[in-house]
Design a protein around this motif. Structure first.
Motif, PDB file in Angstrom:
ATOM      1  N   GLY A  34       0.808  -1.213   0.000  1.00  0.00           N
ATOM      2  CA  GLY A  34       0.000   0.000   0.000  1.00  0.00           C
ATOM      3  C   GLY A  34       0.840   1.261   0.000  1.00  0.00           C
ATOM      4  N   ILE A  35       2.096   1.156   0.329  1.00  0.00           N
ATOM      5  CA  ILE A  35       2.934   2.351   0.393  1.00  0.00           C
ATOM      6  C   ILE A  35       3.658   2.591  -0.935  1.00  0.00           C
ATOM      7  CG2 ILE A  35       4.889   3.426   1.532  1.00  0.00           C
ATOM      8  CD1 ILE A  35       4.009   1.902   4.081  1.00  0.00           C
ATOM      9  N   CYS A  36       4.386   1.584  -1.373  1.00  0.00           N
ATOM     10  CA  CYS A  36       5.159   1.813  -2.592  1.00  0.00           C
ATOM     11  C   CYS A  36       4.433   1.345  -3.844  1.00  0.00           C
ATOM     12  CB  CYS A  36       6.525   1.137  -2.494  1.00  0.00           C
ATOM     13  SG  CYS A  36       6.424  -0.660  -2.485  1.00  0.00           S
ATOM     14  N   ARG A  37       3.326   0.715  -3.698  1.00  0.00           N
ATOM     15  CA  ARG A  37       2.528   0.202  -4.808  1.00  0.00           C
ATOM     16  C   ARG A  37       3.258  -0.846  -5.642  1.00  0.00           C
ATOM     17  NH1 ARG A  37      -1.906   0.207  -3.263  1.00  0.00           N
ATOM     18  NH2 ARG A  37      -2.734  -0.181  -5.335  1.00  0.00           N
ATOM     19  N   MET A  38       4.342  -1.337  -5.126  1.00  0.00           N
ATOM     20  CA  MET A  38       5.022  -2.409  -5.842  1.00  0.00           C
ATOM     21  C   MET A  38       4.435  -3.737  -5.373  1.00  0.00           C
ATOM     22  SD  MET A  38       7.267  -0.780  -7.595  1.00  0.00           S
ATOM     23  CE  MET A  38       8.799  -1.536  -8.025  1.00  0.00           C
ATOM     24  N   ALA A  39       4.628  -4.754  -6.182  1.00  0.00           N
ATOM     25  CA  ALA A  39       4.109  -6.063  -5.806  1.00  0.00           C
ATOM     26  C   ALA A  39       4.808  -6.546  -4.546  1.00  0.00           C
ATOM     27  CB  ALA A  39       4.341  -7.049  -6.933  1.00  0.00           C
ATOM     28  N   PHE A  40       4.041  -7.222  -3.705  1.00  0.00           N
ATOM     29  CA  PHE A  40       4.660  -7.805  -2.518  1.00  0.00           C
ATOM     30  C   PHE A  40       5.754  -8.787  -2.917  1.00  0.00           C
ATOM     31  CE2 PHE A  40       0.665  -6.981   0.100  1.00  0.00           C
ATOM     32  CZ  PHE A  40       1.249  -5.908   0.745  1.00  0.00           C
ATOM     33  N   ASP A  41       5.448  -9.501  -3.991  1.00  0.00           N
ATOM     34  CA  ASP A  41       6.407 -10.535  -4.390  1.00  0.00           C
ATOM     35  C   ASP A  41       7.634  -9.950  -5.093  1.00  0.00           C
ATOM     36  OD1 ASP A  41       4.494 -12.120  -3.403  1.00  0.00           O
ATOM     37  OD2 ASP A  41       3.610 -12.600  -5.356  1.00  0.00           O
ATOM     38  N   GLY A  42       7.545  -8.665  -5.402  1.00  0.00           N
ATOM     39  CA  GLY A  42       8.747  -7.986  -5.876  1.00  0.00           C
ATOM     40  C   GLY A  42       9.441  -7.415  -4.667  1.00  0.00           C
ATOM     41  N   CYS A  43      10.057  -6.267  -4.816  1.00  0.00           N
ATOM     42  CA  CYS A  43      10.653  -5.677  -3.635  1.00  0.00           C
ATOM     43  C   CYS A  43      10.377  -4.184  -3.625  1.00  0.00           C
ATOM     44  CB  CYS A  43      12.145  -5.967  -3.575  1.00  0.00           C
ATOM     45  SG  CYS A  43      12.981  -5.758  -5.139  1.00  0.00           S
ATOM     46  N   CYS A  44      10.661  -3.585  -2.491  1.00  0.00           N
ATOM     47  CA  CYS A  44      10.414  -2.157  -2.361  1.00  0.00           C
ATOM     48  C   CYS A  44      11.419  -1.403  -3.221  1.00  0.00           C
ATOM     49  CB  CYS A  44      10.526  -1.738  -0.896  1.00  0.00           C
ATOM     50  SG  CYS A  44      12.223  -1.649  -0.318  1.00  0.00           S
ATOM     51  N   PRO A  45      11.153  -0.143  -3.489  1.00  0.00           N
ATOM     52  CA  PRO A  45      12.023   0.584  -4.424  1.00  0.00           C
ATOM     53  C   PRO A  45      13.489   0.656  -3.978  1.00  0.00           C
ATOM     54  CG  PRO A  45      10.023   1.824  -3.992  1.00  0.00           C
ATOM     55  CD  PRO A  45      10.025   0.680  -3.059  1.00  0.00           C
ATOM     56  N   GLU A  46      13.708   0.485  -2.710  1.00  0.00           N
ATOM     57  CA  GLU A  46      15.077   0.598  -2.212  1.00  0.00           C
ATOM     58  C   GLU A  46      15.877  -0.679  -2.452  1.00  0.00           C
ATOM     59  OE1 GLU A  46      15.696   3.565   0.292  1.00  0.00           O
ATOM     60  OE2 GLU A  46      14.202   4.103  -1.233  1.00  0.00           O
ATOM     61  N   CYS A  47      15.160  -1.769  -2.614  1.00  0.00           N
ATOM     62  CA  CYS A  47      15.844  -3.063  -2.626  1.00  0.00           C
ATOM     63  C   CYS A  47      16.071  -3.591  -4.031  1.00  0.00           C
ATOM     64  CB  CYS A  47      15.010  -4.090  -1.853  1.00  0.00           C
ATOM     65  SG  CYS A  47      15.218  -3.917  -0.092  1.00  0.00           S
ATOM     66  N   LYS A  48      16.999  -4.481  -4.100  1.00  0.00           N
ATOM     67  CA  LYS A  48      17.269  -5.142  -5.371  1.00  0.00           C
ATOM     68  C   LYS A  48      16.691  -6.553  -5.389  1.00  0.00           C
ATOM     69  CE  LYS A  48      20.066  -2.359  -7.736  1.00  0.00           C
ATOM     70  NZ  LYS A  48      19.334  -1.757  -8.817  1.00  0.00           N
ATOM     71  N   LEU A  49      16.717  -7.196  -4.255  1.00  0.00           N
ATOM     72  CA  LEU A  49      16.355  -8.611  -4.240  1.00  0.00           C
ATOM     73  C   LEU A  49      15.094  -8.824  -3.409  1.00  0.00           C
ATOM     74  CD1 LEU A  49      19.960  -9.893  -3.600  1.00  0.00           C
ATOM     75  CD2 LEU A  49      18.758  -9.790  -5.773  1.00  0.00           C
ATOM     76  N   PRO A  50      14.167  -9.590  -3.937  1.00  0.00           N
ATOM     77  CA  PRO A  50      12.908  -9.829  -3.225  1.00  0.00           C
ATOM     78  C   PRO A  50      13.060 -10.956  -2.206  1.00  0.00           C
ATOM     79  CG  PRO A  50      12.871 -10.936  -5.316  1.00  0.00           C
ATOM     80  CD  PRO A  50      14.219 -10.286  -5.212  1.00  0.00           C
ATOM     81  N   GLY A  51      11.985 -11.187  -1.468  1.00  0.00           N
ATOM     82  CA  GLY A  51      11.976 -12.338  -0.559  1.00  0.00           C
ATOM     83  C   GLY A  51      12.649 -12.025   0.760  1.00  0.00           C
ATOM     84  N   ASP A  52      13.640 -12.814   1.086  1.00  0.00           N
ATOM     85  CA  ASP A  52      14.293 -12.675   2.389  1.00  0.00           C
ATOM     86  C   ASP A  52      14.874 -11.283   2.594  1.00  0.00           C
ATOM     87  OD1 ASP A  52      13.689 -15.244   2.955  1.00  0.00           O
ATOM     88  OD2 ASP A  52      15.610 -16.051   2.224  1.00  0.00           O
ATOM     89  N   ASP A  53      15.340 -10.682   1.503  1.00  0.00           N
ATOM     90  CA  ASP A  53      16.018  -9.400   1.661  1.00  0.00           C
ATOM     91  C   ASP A  53      15.038  -8.232   1.763  1.00  0.00           C
ATOM     92  OD1 ASP A  53      18.456 -10.583   1.645  1.00  0.00           O
ATOM     93  OD2 ASP A  53      18.669 -10.465  -0.535  1.00  0.00           O
ATOM     94  N   CYS A  54      13.825  -8.486   1.391  1.00  0.00           N
ATOM     95  CA  CYS A  54      12.842  -7.407   1.467  1.00  0.00           C
ATOM     96  C   CYS A  54      11.523  -7.996   1.951  1.00  0.00           C
ATOM     97  CB  CYS A  54      12.682  -6.751   0.098  1.00  0.00           C
ATOM     98  SG  CYS A  54      11.657  -5.266   0.115  1.00  0.00           S
ATOM     99  N   PRO A  55      11.489  -8.391   3.233  1.00  0.00           N
ATOM    100  CA  PRO A  55      10.326  -9.138   3.739  1.00  0.00           C
ATOM    101  C   PRO A  55       9.115  -8.234   3.984  1.00  0.00           C
ATOM    102  CG  PRO A  55      11.930  -8.822   5.479  1.00  0.00           C
ATOM    103  CD  PRO A  55      12.516  -8.189   4.270  1.00  0.00           C
ATOM    104  N   LEU A  56       7.996  -8.875   4.250  1.00  0.00           N
ATOM    105  CA  LEU A  56       6.782  -8.155   4.601  1.00  0.00           C
ATOM    106  C   LEU A  56       6.617  -8.182   6.124  1.00  0.00           C
ATOM    107  CD1 LEU A  56       4.063  -9.362   2.085  1.00  0.00           C
ATOM    108  CD2 LEU A  56       5.909  -7.699   1.798  1.00  0.00           C
ATOM    109  N   VAL A  57       5.933  -7.193   6.605  1.00  0.00           N
ATOM    110  CA  VAL A  57       5.517  -7.253   8.022  1.00  0.00           C
ATOM    111  C   VAL A  57       4.024  -7.004   8.088  1.00  0.00           C
ATOM    112  CG1 VAL A  57       7.647  -6.666   9.186  1.00  0.00           C
ATOM    113  CG2 VAL A  57       6.224  -4.850   8.244  1.00  0.00           C
ATOM    114  N   TRP A  58       3.434  -7.562   9.093  1.00  0.00           N
ATOM    115  CA  TRP A  58       1.995  -7.378   9.298  1.00  0.00           C
ATOM    116  C   TRP A  58       1.777  -6.523  10.543  1.00  0.00           C
ATOM    117  CZ3 TRP A  58       3.885 -11.238   6.538  1.00  0.00           C
ATOM    118  CH2 TRP A  58       3.158 -11.688   5.426  1.00  0.00           C
TER     119      TRP A  58
END
Lengths: 94, 779
Positions: A34-58
């Motif tokens: 909801g913040i960066c509008r990027m896919a959860f399964d992708g990564c936030c704009p700051e990150c290069k690698l998805p998943g472990d390196d750019c996790p989600l929090v609830w």
């Protein structure tokens, strides 16, 4: 006909292997952050690698974001730390 | 007065008799004194000038009426254009006799000329022949008269004679020069010079005769007149022949210096023999001037020969580097650039740019051309001009990018890989480099045929990889293709060792920048991560002592970063499905809040099939495995039944069954009914089935991809059409281009839009009529 019965006496080389292909995804109630509008399964704009390196929090409000996104958001809030989606107090869900 | 008139008349008669070479019987008997006294009388009366003029007049008359017909008579009745040896010998003898005759006449004139020259002359007389001819001596005038009167005509027979004569002399000269150094190996008994038997070789004789004729012609003063055309033609022809003989078909040697040597020694040596052996009437500088022209001609001929085989030279590069260097030198001296460009262009077109040539071959040739032409012309202009059609053509081929990319990472042909390793990042054309100022003294303007629109710097600097990438004008397309290929490689090899791929990726990152290759980086990381998860999960399995018939390993991908996968539906047999579910569970416990979606049609299964008489091991896709497993429960299946169980469309199913047929495990009993072959009786391979099932790409085809990209704009197109009712294709494409951007794979072409819209027409969500698209009325 019998299929692929492994004789325990046989060594591992003969063990049949199945390499399956799958895609991973976060178990979340939305597709995009909801913040960066990027896919959860992708990564936030700051990150290069998805998943472990750019996790989600609830949050306790059950909304979820990229951790980097929400932390940035919370840091920018002077007074109350609210969920950007529902304006409730933000608390990390344990 | 009358007496003196008589005296003068007598003196005139006497004097004219003395200086009439054609009046032979008279002037033998006369005495020198008589002539002197006669001329004294004429001199006293101021008639000496007249005597001189009379002499020239008479000489002209004589030459015209007596000498010229007699001279040409020698050549009458000769068979022209006869190359048979004895005939040519006959011709040469004619020439010999004619020369002798001419020489004799000239000798006859000599005493008279001497007499005339001994007379006192009025210097700077205005209207004399001497002034007219611009010479100082009477003998010079006579020589000019010889040239102008006798050689006003030139019969073809004469020219042939002269040509044959010099040609023979040339070959004899070569033979003589040659024989001293190398003993001719040929067993032929003929002398290569004079074509006679070696035993009675006439070379020496011919050379002597040659020298004497030249000397005589020179004495008469007509050597250049007689020989000029023939010698020039002969020398040119010989150069042409020599260059062609030596250079045709061999590109690995530099010929230039040896050719120039040959010219210097053989050709000029011979010419010297003709023109500068104590020649009285020909300046020594004449040969020097001729030499310059001959060298130019040699270079031109050589360049011509090389240009005509330039395509081969290019293909052979770098072995042919010496030939290229030679050609480069020639181009500096000879103006043949445009000829080179047109010739090479057309030979590239005929040799490469047609459907019969593989894309990879065109690429190889293109790469060679880049290398070779860069060596030929560092400014890169020729390259630009010549390769433009090649680039255009490559752009029209669908598999070009794929070929480039696979060339790039192909171990077998690491040409491009090397290039990639040593190369610099792509140069941004806009950045100006001020370093150039350092060597401004070496600055060279671009060649005249350069396209002024492009910066010369970019032409000079661009390397092979960027030239290849620039075929398409965008990096994106190239990078995308690389990504698809990478995905394909990972999903067909299922090899977790990715060091090499990482290395390529690093190299490509250097060139295309991090951001472009970001997706690929994630893909490779997925592979590494999957490997780690697999080991962890299998350790877990071992700890718990679980034994499974099949170990599931996974390739877990980040869907956002991979190209779109080819979708294919299948329901796996239950126990296979269970294995996946179990893996998913383990994954979920390891990675909280994450789960897996399986692409059950992708992957690789290693299975043993145990038949009555043998056990076979196969590596197949899960779909194949699922099919053969069905036969475990039941020997006979119809396609329809299988299709219901596996939820795979019958056509796709039949294709997969074909594999098992080709392996001899299944047999089509009746149409659409398949039976498991438990026992092999003889070699009953179902040979009808072709084994060439194409290795299917795991990725969606590019067409499907563009369709997907365009789907994003569908609502937009619908909006457009409901407002404006109907629009032609161009308009839709234009509007899309204006707003909608760039698709992932670069700009969307009009063809892609057309394809997309036509699909929509097929789906009946669009109507196409009268060249315009509109929405169906009902909607």
């Amino acid at each position: 006909m019998k299929m692929a019965v492994i004789d325990p006496a046989e060594n591992e080389v003969n063990k049949n292997i199945w390499i399956a292909v799958g895609t991973w995804r976060w178990v979340a109630n939305d597709d995009n952050c909801g913040i960066c509008r990027m896919a959860f399964d992708g990564c936030c704009p700051e990150c290069k690698l998805p998943g472990d390196d750019c996790p989600l929090v609830w949050g306790e409000c059950s909304h979820c974001f990229h951790i980097h996104c929400i932390v940035k958001w919370l840091n920018s809030q002077q007074v109350h730390q609210l969920c950007p989606m529902c304006r409730q107090d933000w608390k990390f869900k344990e | 007065m009358a007496a003196s008139m008589e005296v003068v008349n007598g003196a005139w008669d006497l004097a004219t008799k003395f200086i009439s070479p054609w009046n032979t019987e008279v002037h033998i008997g006369c005495e020198q004194n008589n002539f002197e006294s006669a001329t004294n009388i004429l001199c006293d009366n101021g008639l000496l000038n007249l005597l001189e003029d009379w002499f020239f007049e008479e000489v002209q008359q004589d030459l015209r009426q007596r000498v010229s017909p007699a001279f040409w008579k020698f050549f009458e009745g000769l068979v022209p254009q006869d190359s048979v040896a004895d005939k040519s010998e006959q011709n040469i003898v004619c020439l010999l006799q004619a020369t002798e005759y001419l020489h004799k006449i000239s000798e006859e004139y000599k005493p008279c000329i001497q007499l005339l020259e001994s007379l006192p002359r009025e210097i700077n007389r205005n209207y004399s022949m001497l002034a007219f001819c611009g010479v100082n001596k009477i003998s010079d005038v006579v020589r000019i008269l010889f040239k102008s009167v006798v050689f006003t005509r030139a019969s073809r027979e004469f020219r042939d004679c002269v040509g044959q004569f010099y040609a023979q002399a040339f070959s004899v000269f070569h033979c003589v020069e040659h024989d001293e150094t190398v003993n001719d190996d040929e067993e032929s008994t003929k002398c290569s010079g004079c074509k006679h038997d070696k035993n009675d070789c006439a070379c020496q004789h011919i050379m002597q005769r040659f020298n004497s004729i030249n000397a005589k012609l020179d004495e008469v003063g007509v050597l250049e007149q007689v020989s000029g055309t023939s010698v020039t033609a002969l020398v040119h022809e010989q150069i042409l022949q020599h260059v062609e003989n030596t250079c045709q078909g061999n590109f690995e040697t530099a010929y230039l210096s040896s050719l120039q040597n040959w010219l210097e020694n053989k050709v000029l040596g011979w010419l010297k023999l003709v023109y500068s052996l104590d020649r009285t009437n020909i300046g020594s500088d004449c040969i020097e001037g001729f030499k310059g022209r001959l060298i130019h001609f040699l270079l031109e001929t050589y360049a011509n020969v090389q240009i005509s085989q330039l395509f081969k030279i290019i293909i052979e590069f770098p072995e042919s580097e010496l030939a290229i260097m030679d050609l480069k030198y020639c181009l500096e001296k000879v103006d043949m650039r445009s000829h080179l460009v047109t010739t090479l262009k057309s030979s590239l077109e005929t040799r490469l740019l047609h459907p019969g040539v593989n894309t990879s071959d065109i690429l190889t040739a293109y790469i060679s051309a880049i290398r070779a032409l860069r060596a030929l012309d560092p400014a890169g202009v020729i390259l630009e001009l010549v390769c433009d059609p090649v680039r255009k053509y490559l752009r029209s081929r669908e598999d070009t990018v794929r070929c480039i990319v696979s060339n790039l990472i192909d171990d077998a042909s690491n040409e491009l890989l090397e290039e990639l390793v040593k190369s610099q990042p792509l140069i941004d054309e806009t950045t100006h480099n001020e370093e150039e100022d350092g060597d401004w003294k070496k600055w060279m303007p671009d060649p005249v045929d350069a396209d002024p629109a492009t910066a010369s710097k970019s032409r000079r600097a661009s390397d092979i990889i960027s030239m290849l990438v620039n075929i398409y004008g965008s990096k994106e397309l190239f990078v995308n293709e690389y990504r698809t290929l990478l995905a394909d490689r990972i999903l067909t090899n299922f090899n977790y060792e990715i060091e090499k791929e990482i290395r390529y990726l690093e190299l490509l990152k250097l060139r295309f920048g991090e951001s472009q290759m970001h997706f690929c980086e994630v893909m490779l990381k997925d592979v590494a991560d999957s490997k780690r998860i697999n080991t962890r999960i299998s350790e877990e399995r071992i700890q718990k002592g679980e034994e499974r018939t099949v170990d599931v390993n996974a390739m877990i991908l980040s869907a956002q970063f991979w190209p779109t996968f080819r979708e294919e539906k299948i329901t796996l047999p239950e126990h296979m499905q269970k294995l996946l579910e179990e893996y998913t569970k383990r994954y979920e416990t390891q990675k909280g809040n994450r789960t897996l979606d399986w692409k059950s049609h992708l992957g690789l299964v290693n299975i043993d099939v145990e038949l009555k008489d043998r056990i076979l091991n196969f590596n197949v896709t899960p779909v194949h495995a699922a099919i053969i497993m069905q036969f475990q429960e039941q020997e006979r299946w119809t396609v329809e039944e299988l299709s219901t169980v596996l939820q795979v469309p019958a056509t796709a199913l039949r294709r997969k069954i074909a594999y098992w047929q080709s392996q001899g495990l299944l047999k089509e009993e009746q149409t659409d009914t398949f039976l498991l072959v438990e026992e092999h009786k003889g070699r009953s391979h179902d040979s009808i089935v072709a084994e060439d099932e194409e290795a299917e790409s795991a990725m969606a085809s590019s067409h499907a991809k563009t369709g997907e990209e365009l789907q994003v704009f569908w609502t937009y197109i619908v909006g457009m059409l409901s407002n404006l009712e109907s629009l032609p294709l161009e308009r839709i494409h234009g509007v899309l281009r204006m707003f909608a951007m760039e698709g992932v794979s670069g700009e969307i072409t009009i063809d892609e839009v057309k394809h997309f819209l036509d699909n929509k027409v097929k789906d009946q969500s669009l109507i196409y009529s009268g060249g315009v698209y509109r929405l169906p009325k009902s909607s």
